[in-house]
Structures are given as structure tokens and as C-alpha cells.
Write a protein that holds these residues in place. Structure first.
Motif, PDB file in Angstrom:
ATOM      1  N   MET A  71       2.527  -3.030  10.348  1.00 10.80           N
ATOM      2  CA  MET A  71       1.350  -2.373  10.371  1.00 10.80           C
ATOM      3  C   MET A  71       1.153  -1.665  12.186  1.00 10.80           C
ATOM      4  O   MET A  71       1.363  -2.621  13.325  1.00 10.80           O
ATOM      5  CB  MET A  71       0.178  -2.964   9.842  1.00 10.80           C
ATOM      6  N   THR A  72       0.692  -0.773  11.848  1.00 16.90           N
ATOM      7  CA  THR A  72       0.326  -0.067  13.666  1.00 16.90           C
ATOM      8  C   THR A  72      -1.535  -0.060  13.723  1.00 16.90           C
ATOM      9  O   THR A  72      -2.483   0.574  12.548  1.00 16.90           O
ATOM     10  CB  THR A  72       1.260   0.980  13.660  1.00 16.90           C
ATOM     11  N   ILE A  73      -1.662   0.381  14.719  1.00 12.60           N
ATOM     12  CA  ILE A  73      -3.107   0.424  14.597  1.00 12.60           C
ATOM     13  C   ILE A  73      -3.843   1.636  14.472  1.00 12.60           C
ATOM     14  O   ILE A  73      -5.147   1.756  13.703  1.00 12.60           O
ATOM     15  CB  ILE A  73      -3.738   0.038  15.935  1.00 12.60           C
ATOM     16  N   LYS A  74      -3.030   2.589  14.154  1.00 14.79           N
ATOM     17  CA  LYS A  74      -3.118   4.330  13.685  1.00 14.79           C
ATOM     18  C   LYS A  74      -3.661   4.154  11.822  1.00 14.79           C
ATOM     19  O   LYS A  74      -4.713   4.814  11.854  1.00 14.79           O
ATOM     20  CB  LYS A  74      -2.164   5.283  13.548  1.00 14.79           C
ATOM     21  N   GLU A  75      -3.721   2.606  10.623  1.00 15.37           N
ATOM     22  CA  GLU A  75      -3.543   2.841   9.893  1.00 15.37           C
ATOM     23  C   GLU A  75      -5.247   2.742   9.647  1.00 15.37           C
ATOM     24  O   GLU A  75      -5.648   2.415   8.827  1.00 15.37           O
ATOM     25  CB  GLU A  75      -3.032   1.663   9.497  1.00 15.37           C
ATOM     26  N   PHE A  76      -6.363   2.042  11.201  1.00 17.87           N
ATOM     27  CA  PHE A  76      -6.769   1.407  10.889  1.00 17.87           C
ATOM     28  C   PHE A  76      -8.256   2.516  11.677  1.00 17.87           C
ATOM     29  O   PHE A  76      -8.799   1.752  12.335  1.00 17.87           O
ATOM     30  CB  PHE A  76      -7.336  -0.138  11.271  1.00 17.87           C
ATOM     31  N   LYS A  77      -7.796   3.506  11.727  1.00 23.15           N
ATOM     32  CA  LYS A  77      -9.206   4.669  12.184  1.00 23.15           C
ATOM     33  C   LYS A  77     -10.214   4.657  11.700  1.00 23.15           C
ATOM     34  O   LYS A  77      -9.867   4.646  10.392  1.00 23.15           O
ATOM     35  CB  LYS A  77      -8.486   5.564  11.981  1.00 23.15           C
ATOM     36  N   ASP A  78     -11.169   4.596  12.893  1.00 25.72           N
ATOM     37  CA  ASP A  78     -12.608   4.437  12.381  1.00 25.72           C
ATOM     38  C   ASP A  78     -12.638   2.694  12.148  1.00 25.72           C
ATOM     39  O   ASP A  78     -14.083   3.290  11.180  1.00 25.72           O
ATOM     40  CB  ASP A  78     -12.846   5.999  10.996  1.00 25.72           C
ATOM     41  N   LYS A  79     -12.576   2.102  12.381  1.00 30.14           N
ATOM     42  CA  LYS A  79     -12.334   0.647  11.262  1.00 30.14           C
ATOM     43  C   LYS A  79     -13.262  -0.263  12.898  1.00 30.14           C
ATOM     44  O   LYS A  79     -12.821  -0.226  13.636  1.00 30.14           O
ATOM     45  CB  LYS A  79     -11.580   0.118  10.459  1.00 30.14           C
ATOM     46  N   SER A  80     -14.065  -0.798  12.543  1.00 33.32           N
ATOM     47  CA  SER A  80     -14.381  -2.142  13.445  1.00 33.32           C
ATOM     48  C   SER A  80     -13.166  -2.999  14.127  1.00 33.32           C
ATOM     49  O   SER A  80     -11.849  -3.520  13.134  1.00 33.32           O
ATOM     50  CB  SER A  80     -15.256  -3.113  13.338  1.00 33.32           C
ATOM     51  N   ASN A  81     -13.007  -3.692  15.040  1.00 34.72           N
ATOM     52  CA  ASN A  81     -12.042  -5.097  14.862  1.00 34.72           C
ATOM     53  C   ASN A  81     -11.951  -5.779  14.087  1.00 34.72           C
ATOM     54  O   ASN A  81     -10.705  -6.507  13.716  1.00 34.72           O
ATOM     55  CB  ASN A  81     -12.406  -5.379  16.720  1.00 34.72           C
ATOM     56  N   ILE A  82     -13.401  -6.242  13.882  1.00 37.95           N
ATOM     57  CA  ILE A  82     -13.125  -7.698  13.065  1.00 37.95           C
ATOM     58  C   ILE A  82     -12.738  -6.809  11.381  1.00 37.95           C
ATOM     59  O   ILE A  82     -12.319  -7.730  11.258  1.00 37.95           O
ATOM     60  CB  ILE A  82     -14.562  -7.535  12.463  1.00 37.95           C
ATOM     61  N   GLU A  83     -12.720  -5.477  11.148  1.00 38.57           N
ATOM     62  CA  GLU A  83     -12.375  -4.801  10.177  1.00 38.57           C
ATOM     63  C   GLU A  83     -11.030  -4.641  10.090  1.00 38.57           C
ATOM     64  O   GLU A  83     -10.062  -5.084   8.472  1.00 38.57           O
ATOM     65  CB  GLU A  83     -13.459  -4.066   9.752  1.00 38.57           C
ATOM     66  N   ILE A  84     -10.063  -4.814  10.998  1.00 41.29           N
ATOM     67  CA  ILE A  84      -8.886  -4.313  11.086  1.00 41.29           C
ATOM     68  C   ILE A  84      -8.062  -6.139  11.170  1.00 41.29           C
ATOM     69  O   ILE A  84      -7.641  -5.993  10.806  1.00 41.29           O
ATOM     70  CB  ILE A  84      -9.082  -3.740  12.755  1.00 41.29           C
ATOM     71  N   ILE A  85      -9.183  -6.982  11.501  1.00 41.19           N
ATOM     72  CA  ILE A  85      -8.724  -8.218  11.737  1.00 41.19           C
ATOM     73  C   ILE A  85      -8.369  -8.692  10.235  1.00 41.19           C
ATOM     74  O   ILE A  85      -7.017  -9.321   9.669  1.00 41.19           O
ATOM     75  CB  ILE A  85      -9.527  -8.993  12.062  1.00 41.19           C
ATOM     76  N   GLN A  86      -9.131  -8.407   9.070  1.00 47.21           N
ATOM     77  CA  GLN A  86      -9.584  -8.814   7.959  1.00 47.21           C
ATOM     78  C   GLN A  86      -8.504  -7.765   7.247  1.00 47.21           C
ATOM     79  O   GLN A  86      -7.677  -8.100   6.131  1.00 47.21           O
ATOM     80  CB  GLN A  86     -10.754  -8.465   7.716  1.00 47.21           C
ATOM     81  N   GLU A  87      -8.068  -6.671   7.589  1.00 45.23           N
ATOM     82  CA  GLU A  87      -6.760  -5.711   7.024  1.00 45.23           C
ATOM     83  C   GLU A  87      -5.893  -6.276   7.134  1.00 45.23           C
ATOM     84  O   GLU A  87      -4.657  -6.691   6.392  1.00 45.23           O
ATOM     85  CB  GLU A  87      -7.436  -4.594   7.372  1.00 45.23           C
ATOM     86  N   PHE A  88      -5.627  -6.924   8.248  1.00 44.92           N
ATOM     87  CA  PHE A  88      -4.030  -7.193   8.792  1.00 44.92           C
ATOM     88  C   PHE A  88      -4.071  -8.999   7.854  1.00 44.92           C
ATOM     89  O   PHE A  88      -3.245  -8.822   7.085  1.00 44.92           O
ATOM     90  CB  PHE A  88      -3.946  -7.971   9.906  1.00 44.92           C
ATOM     91  N   ILE A 146      -4.073 -15.199  10.074  1.00 44.02           N
ATOM     92  CA  ILE A 146      -4.036 -14.180  11.882  1.00 44.02           C
ATOM     93  C   ILE A 146      -3.597 -15.488  13.304  1.00 44.02           C
ATOM     94  O   ILE A 146      -3.518 -16.301  12.313  1.00 44.02           O
ATOM     95  CB  ILE A 146      -4.905 -13.708  11.909  1.00 44.02           C
ATOM     96  N   THR A 147      -2.366 -14.836  14.051  1.00 44.10           N
ATOM     97  CA  THR A 147      -1.884 -15.243  14.733  1.00 44.10           C
ATOM     98  C   THR A 147      -2.831 -15.238  15.929  1.00 44.10           C
ATOM     99  O   THR A 147      -2.993 -13.360  15.879  1.00 44.10           O
ATOM    100  CB  THR A 147      -0.638 -16.038  15.371  1.00 44.10           C
ATOM    101  N   SER A 148      -2.975 -14.918  17.084  1.00 44.68           N
ATOM    102  CA  SER A 148      -3.612 -15.105  18.160  1.00 44.68           C
ATOM    103  C   SER A 148      -2.435 -13.732  19.089  1.00 44.68           C
ATOM    104  O   SER A 148      -2.793 -12.277  18.923  1.00 44.68           O
ATOM    105  CB  SER A 148      -4.294 -15.829  19.150  1.00 44.68           C
ATOM    106  N   LYS A 149      -1.187 -14.226  18.606  1.00 47.59           N
ATOM    107  CA  LYS A 149      -0.390 -13.052  19.037  1.00 47.59           C
ATOM    108  C   LYS A 149      -0.153 -12.216  18.266  1.00 47.59           C
ATOM    109  O   LYS A 149       0.366 -11.455  18.877  1.00 47.59           O
ATOM    110  CB  LYS A 149       1.328 -14.267  19.136  1.00 47.59           C
ATOM    111  N   GLU A 150      -0.365 -12.188  17.210  1.00 52.16           N
ATOM    112  CA  GLU A 150       0.093 -10.569  16.362  1.00 52.16           C
ATOM    113  C   GLU A 150      -1.811 -10.402  16.594  1.00 52.16           C
ATOM    114  O   GLU A 150      -1.297  -8.500  16.567  1.00 52.16           O
ATOM    115  CB  GLU A 150      -0.374 -10.959  14.838  1.00 52.16           C
ATOM    116  N   LEU A 151      -2.815 -10.379  17.206  1.00 46.63           N
ATOM    117  CA  LEU A 151      -3.570  -9.987  17.263  1.00 46.63           C
ATOM    118  C   LEU A 151      -3.422  -9.344  18.841  1.00 46.63           C
ATOM    119  O   LEU A 151      -3.643  -7.819  19.285  1.00 46.63           O
ATOM    120  CB  LEU A 151      -4.620 -10.743  17.793  1.00 46.63           C
TER     121      LEU A 151
END
Length: 208
Positions: free
Chosen positions: A4-21, A29-34
Motif C-alpha cells: 500500500m502507498t500513502i497516496k491511497e489515504f488522501k485526506d485521512k488522519s494518521n490514525i485513520e491511515i494506521i487503522q486502514e493499514f 501493524i509493526t513500527s517498521k511498517e509505519l
């Protein structure tokens, strides 16, 4: 998991991005993946405080609505470890040995870690470390590194002094009943591992 890439999460908060991942990674989730999203690890602490995730090992977190998969967490914690012998045969459906928190695992001879002490560790040379390496799903649906069935059959016979003979007999018999068995591959592996004669003797003895 699909990359997955950051482009898939436009307009989402960092927590929402982590939850989607995590949703796409079966709740983990691992800290390295973050780091690949360039999101600060402090958000993991924030999510812990909110009760959204819990830490299950160093740098590894799980959605609090999920049940921890010990096999998967151990695999994430120890990426150089390969499940082998009876533990791998359990994943392949060929072991009557009940699962425990002590795993049969294989590593390179040069590898050492205090985290391995409680487990049944087999050390091998670099040239056979990846022989028969594959992936399977744990009972909870997470992919882990294991050896394929033919490598496992060779390994349990090769390590018979450390294995229960009844477990070996059961696994070999069940393997020989499988339609997808590959006796040519088994023979090639056995030759590579220096146990061709003894493996073929077991096959002859157990064949029904």
C-alpha cells in the motif's frame, strides 16, 4: 499483504491511515511498517492510550478487537526463523502432535538469539537453509515461513533422535496417502540432506 502507498489515504488522519493499514493486514501493524508511511511512531502510543491497539511484542501491535496469533507474532519478531519439523507439519495437517508454545524451528548455524532458548531449535548450514522454503497460513489466517512437506519429512527422519517415533510414523504414513505427494522431490531433498537411504527405507516401510 498487498503493498500500500500513502497516496491511497488522501485526506485521512494518521490514525485513520494506521487503522486502514491494519485492516488490510489482519489487524497487525509493526513500527517498521509505519516508517514507510513517514508517520511518527508516537501515534502508536496515542492509539494504545485510546485502547485501539495493544502491544504484543517489541515493535508489534494488534487491533484490540483481534485475537493474538502467537505463531504469526513470533514469526514477525524473529524473521530469520523458519517453522520446521513437527510444527511445520502441524500447519500442513500432517502432525498428531498437539500444538504447544514450544516450536520446532530452523535457523542458520551463525544465528543466535536469547528468544530461541525455550524452543526446539535446529541449526543448518547456509546451503540448505532455504531448501523447501515456502509460506502457509496459520489456523488464524496469517502467513508464516515454513518448510514444505517433503523437506519436513526429510527433517523429522534426519532428526529422529530428537523426535518421537510414533509422530514420525504417523506423518510419513499420512504423507504417503496424499494425492499431492512428490516422491521425486522427496528423494532429491533427501539426497541433498544426506539421508536418502534412510528416508527411502522409511517410505518403503510405511507405504500402504
Amino acid at each position: 499483504m498487498e503493498k500500500m502507498t500513502i497516496k491511497e489515504f488522501k485526506d485521512k488522519s494518521n490514525i485513520e491511515i494506521i487503522q486502514e493499514f491494519m485492516k488490510n493486514n489482519n489487524g497487525y501493524i509493526t513500527s517498521k511498517e509505519l516508517d514507510m508511511f513517514d508517520i511518527h511512531r508516537m501515534y502508536l502510543s496515542i492509539m494504545q492510550e485510546k485502547g485501539l491497539i495493544e502491544k504484543v511484542a517489541a515493535g508489534i501491535y494488534i487491533d484490540t478487537n483481534k485475537i493474538e496469533d502467537n505463531y504469526y507474532v513470533f514469526s514477525l519478531s524473529m524473521p530469520n526463523v523458519i517453522y520446521s519439523h513437527m510444527t511445520a507439519l502441524y500447519f500442513h495437517g500432517l502432525s498428531i502432535k498437539a500444538p504447544t508454545d514450544i516450536y520446532d524451528i530452523t535457523v542458520k548455524r551463525s544465528y543466535n538469539s536469547n528468544h530461541l532458548k525455550k524452543h526446539n531449535v535446529f541449526y543448518v548450514s547456509d546451503d540448505i537453509y532455504e531448501l523447501g522454503l515456502t509460506e502457509v497460513e496459520t489456523p488464524m489466517g496469517n502467513k508464516v515461513k515454513v518448510y514444505d512437506i517433503e523437506r519436513c519429512i526429510c527433517d523429522i527422519i534426519r532428526s529422529k533422535n530428537r523426535m518421537d517415533f510414533e509422530y514420525i510414523k504417523h506423518s510419513v504414513r499420512e504423507y504417503l496417502k496424499r494425492k499431492d505427494k512428490d516422491l521425486v522431490k522427496l528423494s532429491l531433498y533427501a539426497e541433498k540432506l544426506g539421508v536418502k537411504e534412510v528416508v527411502m527405507d522409511y517410505v518403503s516401510m510405511m507405504y500402504e
